[in-house]
Design a protein around this motif. Structure first.
Motif, mmCIF file in Angstrom:
data_model
loop_
_atom_site.group_PDB
_atom_site.id
_atom_site.type_symbol
_atom_site.label_atom_id
_atom_site.label_comp_id
_atom_site.label_asym_id
_atom_site.label_seq_id
_atom_site.Cartn_x
_atom_site.Cartn_y
_atom_site.Cartn_z
ATOM 1 N N SER A 214 -12.300 4.491 -4.743
ATOM 2 C CA SER A 214 -12.096 3.703 -3.533
ATOM 3 C C SER A 214 -11.784 2.266 -3.933
ATOM 4 O O SER A 214 -12.028 1.857 -5.068
ATOM 5 C CB SER A 214 -13.344 3.737 -2.651
ATOM 6 N N LYS A 215 -11.268 1.513 -2.976
ATOM 7 C CA LYS A 215 -10.946 0.122 -3.271
ATOM 8 C C LYS A 215 -12.199 -0.650 -3.635
ATOM 9 O O LYS A 215 -12.178 -1.476 -4.571
ATOM 10 C CB LYS A 215 -10.261 -0.518 -2.054
ATOM 11 N N GLY B 291 -5.914 3.184 -5.969
ATOM 12 C CA GLY B 291 -7.036 4.074 -5.696
ATOM 13 C C GLY B 291 -6.620 5.534 -5.694
ATOM 14 O O GLY B 291 -7.348 6.415 -6.178
ATOM 15 N N ASP C 230 -8.070 -7.723 -6.524
ATOM 16 C CA ASP C 230 -7.518 -6.966 -5.408
ATOM 17 C C ASP C 230 -6.670 -5.838 -5.992
ATOM 18 O O ASP C 230 -6.167 -5.932 -7.124
ATOM 19 C CB ASP C 230 -6.671 -7.855 -4.502
ATOM 20 N N VAL C 231 -6.502 -4.766 -5.222
ATOM 21 C CA VAL C 231 -5.661 -3.638 -5.619
ATOM 22 C C VAL C 231 -4.972 -3.102 -4.365
ATOM 23 O O VAL C 231 -5.433 -3.327 -3.249
ATOM 24 C CB VAL C 231 -6.477 -2.498 -6.280
ATOM 25 N N ASN C 232 -3.866 -2.406 -4.563
ATOM 26 C CA ASN C 232 -3.239 -1.756 -3.412
ATOM 27 C C ASN C 232 -3.765 -0.323 -3.285
ATOM 28 O O ASN C 232 -4.508 0.176 -4.143
ATOM 29 C CB ASN C 232 -1.715 -1.786 -3.527
ATOM 30 N N ALA C 233 -3.366 0.364 -2.229
ATOM 31 C CA ALA C 233 -3.880 1.705 -1.958
ATOM 32 C C ALA C 233 -3.464 2.706 -3.027
ATOM 33 O O ALA C 233 -4.215 3.637 -3.345
ATOM 34 C CB ALA C 233 -3.412 2.171 -0.577
ATOM 35 N N ASP D 11 0.824 -1.216 0.000
ATOM 36 C CA ASP D 11 0.000 0.000 0.000
ATOM 37 C C ASP D 11 0.857 1.265 0.000
ATOM 38 O O ASP D 11 0.400 2.324 -0.447
ATOM 39 C CB ASP D 11 -0.932 0.006 1.220
#
Length: 377
Positions: A79-80, A73, A67-70, A49
């Protein structure tokens, strides 16, 4: 009563292990390890993140985000939760839709890594140029693609700026030369190649700058002077590829890094042959003009001397025609006086030009030898 009690039921032993009553409890054995693994995953997640790169975990079959990291976003303004509800294709510009095919290609080539340039589309419609590196991974029976997108906006701007500078060097009509600190040529632009009679700059690289002076020792002198003083302005005789000589003016400087250490030297060369020839012709013209003025003044004196003799003899003669002879003598004297005034004006003009320096010798080279006068800029 049996002397040997029956062994406890296996189900009872398993129950005691699970609830932590047995000698070897599953809770006692695996729970600390589980906690350690979870802490490790949390730390790894925090690292992902904090990275500046956007990381996407993509379902290869559906193209949706798992899934994604911060940072993803932050880059895109979502937003996630919003990102996980979107397909990858909706985050790409129209020119980058082929990236979806490349993601699938990465999954097909298991274990291989692919890199390409694309543009992510943020919430407000801004296109963010990125370099995407993708590799397939397998969790259980499911195949995913891990895509890491790195923002290359600064790199593209730097490349564009470098391209503009390179184009400026390439299109300059002046000769531009870059050499290392011992005078070996690293780069020569087309202008330099044209001035010195070469078809391409590549034919010049690798040579020493001394090759291009009529006096080879001048190349070493210029290099040494630059390293000692940082800049130079000089005029010399250049040597073309066919062996012919011509007049050049060069200016040079030392290129340094941020720490002030010399990296290379750069020379800018101009062909000043026409200027030198024009200056030479100007000097010869002024010299001839001076000779003519002096000669005309002498001739004027000779004419007046002869005219005085004629007037003297005429005044001794008693004849009605003498008046006409004297009148014409006065007329001749007036013409000579007008010529004198014209010569004096020419002399004044020449003196004015000399005061301005227009007929002075040009600096630097004046003959066929090369000038070694070096001036600090």
């Amino acid at each position: 009563m049996s002397l040997h009690p029956e062994p406890p039921d296996d189900r009872n032993l398993l129950r005691e292990k699970i609830i932590g009553l047995g000698e070897v409890s599953l809770h006692k054995s695996y729970y600390p390890e589980l906690q350690s693994r979870l802490a490790e995953l949390e730390r790894f997640r925090a690292i992902l993140d904090q990275t500046h790169d956007a990381i996407f975990l993509i379902h290869t079959t559906t193209g949706r985000l798992a899934d994604v990291n911060a940072s993803a976003g932050t880059y895109l303004g979502y937003s996630k939760e919003e990102l996980l509800a979107m397909p990858l294709a909706s985050l790409l510009s129209q020119q980058s839709v082929r990236s979806v095919d490349l993601v699938k290609e990465s999954a097909r080539l298991s274990g291989s890594r692919q890199t390409w340039i694309a543009a992510l589309l943020s919430r407000d419609g801004t296109e963010i140029p990125v370099e995407i590196t993708a590799r397939s991974v397998t969790f259980g029976d499911e195949t995913y693609t891990v895509a890491i997108a790195r923002d290359i906006t600064d790199r593209i701007l730097a490349e564009k700026e470098l391209m503009i500078k390179e184009s400026a060097l390439e299109s300059s009509i002046n000769g531009i030369l870059i050499a290392d600190l011992v005078g070996t040529i690293i780069y020569a632009n087309p202008g330099f190649a044209s001035i010195f009679g070469y078809e391409r700059g590549e034919a010049i690289t690798g040579r020493n700058i001394e090759t291009f002076f009529a006096d080879p020792t001048l190349g070493k002198e210029i290099t040494g002077y630059l390293l000692e003083n940082g800049a130079i302005v000089n005029e010399a005789l250049g040597l073309r590829g066919n062996g012919s000589l011509f007049h050049i003016q060069l200016s040079g400087s030392v290129v340094e890094n941020d720490a002030g250490q010399p990296l290379c030297i750069m020379l800018i060369v101009m062909d000043i042959t026409e200027r030198i020839l024009a200056d030479q012709m100007k000097r010869e013209t002024y010299a001839q003009l001076g000779k003519n003025i002096e000669q005309f003044a002498i001739l004027g004196d000779h004419i007046r001397n002869s005219l005085q003799v004629i007037v003297g003899y005429a005044e001794m003669i008693d004849d009605p025609l003498i008046k006409k002879i004297l009148d014409q003598s006065v007329r001749i004297d007036e013409i000579v006086t007008q010529l004198d005034q014209g010569w004096m004006e020419s002399a004044n003009v020449r003196r004015f030009l000399r005061r301005r320096g227009d007929d002075a010798d040009p600096p630097g080279e004046t003959g066929t030898g090369s000038s070694t006068t070096m001036e600090e800029s």
